[in-house]
Design a protein around this motif. Structure first.
Motif, mmCIF file in Angstrom:
data_model
loop_
_atom_site.group_PDB
_atom_site.id
_atom_site.type_symbol
_atom_site.label_atom_id
_atom_site.label_comp_id
_atom_site.label_asym_id
_atom_site.label_seq_id
_atom_site.Cartn_x
_atom_site.Cartn_y
_atom_site.Cartn_z
ATOM 1 N N GLY A 55 0.818 -1.212 0.000
ATOM 2 C CA GLY A 55 0.000 0.000 0.000
ATOM 3 C C GLY A 55 0.847 1.256 0.000
ATOM 4 O O GLY A 55 2.085 1.207 0.101
ATOM 5 N N ILE A 56 0.169 2.379 -0.119
ATOM 6 C CA ILE A 56 0.825 3.687 -0.085
ATOM 7 C C ILE A 56 0.401 4.391 1.203
ATOM 8 O O ILE A 56 -0.786 4.531 1.492
ATOM 9 C CB ILE A 56 0.427 4.523 -1.309
ATOM 10 N N VAL A 57 1.358 4.809 2.009
ATOM 11 C CA VAL A 57 1.073 5.408 3.317
ATOM 12 C C VAL A 57 1.803 6.735 3.462
ATOM 13 O O VAL A 57 2.809 6.985 2.801
ATOM 14 C CB VAL A 57 1.499 4.457 4.461
ATOM 15 N N GLU A 58 1.260 7.558 4.335
ATOM 16 C CA GLU A 58 1.917 8.846 4.592
ATOM 17 C C GLU A 58 3.174 8.666 5.421
ATOM 18 O O GLU A 58 4.182 9.345 5.215
ATOM 19 C CB GLU A 58 0.930 9.782 5.303
ATOM 20 N N ASP A 59 3.125 7.714 6.405
ATOM 21 C CA ASP A 59 4.263 7.507 7.294
ATOM 22 C C ASP A 59 4.434 6.007 7.526
ATOM 23 O O ASP A 59 3.621 5.379 8.211
ATOM 24 C CB ASP A 59 4.033 8.224 8.631
ATOM 25 N N GLU A 60 5.474 5.451 6.943
ATOM 26 C CA GLU A 60 5.702 4.010 7.062
ATOM 27 C C GLU A 60 5.962 3.597 8.500
ATOM 28 O O GLU A 60 5.664 2.468 8.903
ATOM 29 C CB GLU A 60 6.879 3.605 6.176
ATOM 30 N N ASN A 105 -22.947 2.668 0.846
ATOM 31 C CA ASN A 105 -21.932 1.849 0.170
ATOM 32 C C ASN A 105 -20.832 2.689 -0.483
ATOM 33 O O ASN A 105 -20.666 2.696 -1.703
ATOM 34 C CB ASN A 105 -22.583 0.964 -0.893
ATOM 35 N N PRO A 106 -20.067 3.412 0.333
ATOM 36 C CA PRO A 106 -18.990 4.227 -0.241
ATOM 37 C C PRO A 106 -17.929 3.349 -0.901
ATOM 38 O O PRO A 106 -17.715 2.201 -0.507
ATOM 39 C CB PRO A 106 -18.411 4.947 0.982
ATOM 40 N N PRO A 107 -17.282 3.860 -1.924
ATOM 41 C CA PRO A 107 -16.196 3.089 -2.565
ATOM 42 C C PRO A 107 -15.003 2.967 -1.632
ATOM 43 O O PRO A 107 -14.914 3.670 -0.608
ATOM 44 C CB PRO A 107 -15.856 3.932 -3.794
ATOM 45 N N ASP A 108 -14.091 2.082 -1.989
ATOM 46 C CA ASP A 108 -12.858 1.915 -1.219
ATOM 47 C C ASP A 108 -11.907 3.028 -1.647
ATOM 48 O O ASP A 108 -11.188 2.910 -2.640
ATOM 49 C CB ASP A 108 -12.245 0.531 -1.482
ATOM 50 N N TRP A 109 -11.943 4.144 -0.902
ATOM 51 C CA TRP A 109 -11.154 5.319 -1.270
ATOM 52 C C TRP A 109 -9.662 5.014 -1.305
ATOM 53 O O TRP A 109 -8.938 5.526 -2.160
ATOM 54 C CB TRP A 109 -11.432 6.464 -0.286
ATOM 55 N N ASN A 110 -9.200 4.182 -0.367
ATOM 56 C CA ASN A 110 -7.769 3.872 -0.341
ATOM 57 C C ASN A 110 -7.353 3.088 -1.574
ATOM 58 O O ASN A 110 -6.297 3.327 -2.153
ATOM 59 C CB ASN A 110 -7.421 3.083 0.925
ATOM 60 N N GLU A 111 -8.197 2.139 -2.005
ATOM 61 C CA GLU A 111 -7.875 1.359 -3.196
ATOM 62 C C GLU A 111 -7.829 2.254 -4.434
ATOM 63 O O GLU A 111 -6.940 2.117 -5.285
ATOM 64 C CB GLU A 111 -8.905 0.249 -3.398
ATOM 65 N N ILE A 112 -8.794 3.194 -4.513
ATOM 66 C CA ILE A 112 -8.804 4.128 -5.643
ATOM 67 C C ILE A 112 -7.539 4.978 -5.636
ATOM 68 O O ILE A 112 -6.904 5.198 -6.669
ATOM 69 C CB ILE A 112 -10.057 5.036 -5.589
ATOM 70 N N LEU A 113 -7.149 5.441 -4.436
ATOM 71 C CA LEU A 113 -5.952 6.273 -4.315
ATOM 72 C C LEU A 113 -4.710 5.505 -4.749
ATOM 73 O O LEU A 113 -3.893 6.011 -5.540
ATOM 74 C CB LEU A 113 -5.801 6.751 -2.872
ATOM 75 N N VAL A 114 -4.571 4.288 -4.245
ATOM 76 C CA VAL A 114 -3.391 3.492 -4.565
ATOM 77 C C VAL A 114 -3.312 3.211 -6.063
ATOM 78 O O VAL A 114 -2.270 3.392 -6.702
ATOM 79 C CB VAL A 114 -3.391 2.173 -3.766
ATOM 80 N N LEU A 115 -4.418 2.785 -6.647
ATOM 81 C CA LEU A 115 -4.432 2.481 -8.082
ATOM 82 C C LEU A 115 -4.123 3.718 -8.917
ATOM 83 O O LEU A 115 -3.352 3.663 -9.887
ATOM 84 C CB LEU A 115 -5.787 1.898 -8.481
#
Length: 361
Positions: A278-283, A339-349
């Motif tokens: 995944g993509i994170v702000e702070d590993e 049923n919101p979308p998976d915002w994190n998945e959209i961001l990562v993709l």
């Protein structure tokens, strides 16, 4: 009736002494519960030659509680640490019965309740020479061979481990000599096949030896009755646990949502690997979270891999990526439906595609 427990590749070791000996104890307990008359260890009972001297007394004590007979052949791991050509068994390992130095094989003839069987034990040899093996005409109900090596009809892939290419076994001479069961060792996953009237079987390692050994750990229980046909069944060993692998995704804020679900999927005997991407702000936040989880996880062994984690700063510093991120966060803040979308998945993709595009231009 003769009934034997067939196992191999126990890999008893000082490094994992408590765990490996606990599995050996369950093997003996299983043989008793199944009313076995014999136990067959088909190679790699010990992980290295040095483990024989270190563990032999405890092993002998555990095995001595079994009142039947125990047949054993050394495998390739019993040779590890020795000079080439040296015979691996010099210690007294009774109640184990095994081929002695200089013997190309050992023959045991057993008779119980009117059922007679010959057991041929062949110590591991990288090139098994059949020219000196002259099988006499079969006069018993059953013939069993103990072998340690690779039966290519059962093992399709011979890599990347060079061990799997050791001692390629040719089962044809055994089929011609009317053997009924080949008790095989060397391959850590269980598999069996019937060829004519002969069963060829790997029980698989009865414990987790290496990463990637998925599935329950088993031993074979084989019954030899008066009808001349072996009956094979599998038995799972609970003390061995399983190797389990989980792939999880971290959110931008450093959370790993599915981490909380893992305790319900693992047991204290399991060997677990967790791969986090995944993509994170702070590993650092993710690392601390995973460290806390590892310290409290109720399993035998846990390994965490974070090599696929990336920080967002590099990507978001890209003007296009930054704009995409801002637009997406704006959409997220305005969302008020079900049923919101998976915002994190959209961001990562999205960020991955922007990064890929930037790398090509």
């Amino acid at each position: 009736m003769i009934r034997f427990l067939h196992t191999a590749d126990v890999h008893l070791s000082q490094k994992e002494k408590e765990y490996s000996l606990s599995v050996l104890k369950e093997i003996v307990a299983a043989a008793k519960e199944e009313e076995c008359t014999h136990i067959l260890f088909c190679g790699d009972l010990f992980d290295r030659n040095s483990d024989i001297a270190a563990l032999k007394e405890e092993v002998k004590t555990i095995l001595s509680s079994f009142t039947g007979k125990i047949f054993y052949i050394p495998g390739n791991h019993e040779e590890l640490g020795l000079a080439e050509g040296a015979y691996p068994i010099t210690a007294d390992l009774s109640p184990l019965s095994y081929p002695q130095k200089g013997e190309s094989y050992k023959l045991w003839t057993e008779e119980i309740g009117g059922v007679e069987a010959e057991f041929f034990g062949f110590p591991f040899n990288r090139i098994l020479d059949y020219s000196n093996i002259q099988f006499k005409e079969k006069t018993v109900t059953y013939r069993i061979a103990l072998l340690h090596g690779t039966e290519t009809k059962l093992v399709e892939y011979l890599g990347p481990s060079p061990e799997e290419a050791d001692s390629i076994l040719d089962s044809k001479p055994f089929q011609e000599a009317e053997f009924d069961y080949l008790a095989l060792g060397h391959i850590h996953s269980e598999r069996s096949i019937t060829s004519g009237a002969m069963i060829k079987a790997y029980p698989g390692s009865p414990r987790v030896v290496s990463s990637g050994e998925f599935g329950p750990r088993t031993v074979n229980i084989v019954t030899l009755g008066k009808n001349g046909t072996p009956v094979l069944k599998k038995r799972i060993l609970s003390s061995a646990g399983e190797y389990k692998e989980f792939s999880l995704t971290a959110t931008l804020t450093g959370e790993v949502p599915d981490l909380a679900k893992l305790p319900a999927s693992i047991s204290k005997q399991d060997s677990v690997r967790i791969k986090v991407s995944g993509i994170v702000e702070d590993e650092h936040d993710v690392t601390e979270l995973l460290k806390r989880f590892s310290e409290t996880a109720d399993c035998r062994k846990i390994e965490v891999k974070t090599g696929d984690l990336r920080t967002s700063s590099v990507l978001i510093d890209n003007p296009v990526a930054k704009l995409f991120y801002e637009k997406l966060m704006d959409q997220k803040s305005k969302w008020n439906g079900d049923n919101p979308p998976d915002w994190n998945e959209i961001l990562v993709l999205g960020l991955e595609q922007i990064e890929d595009f930037a790398g090509k231009n």
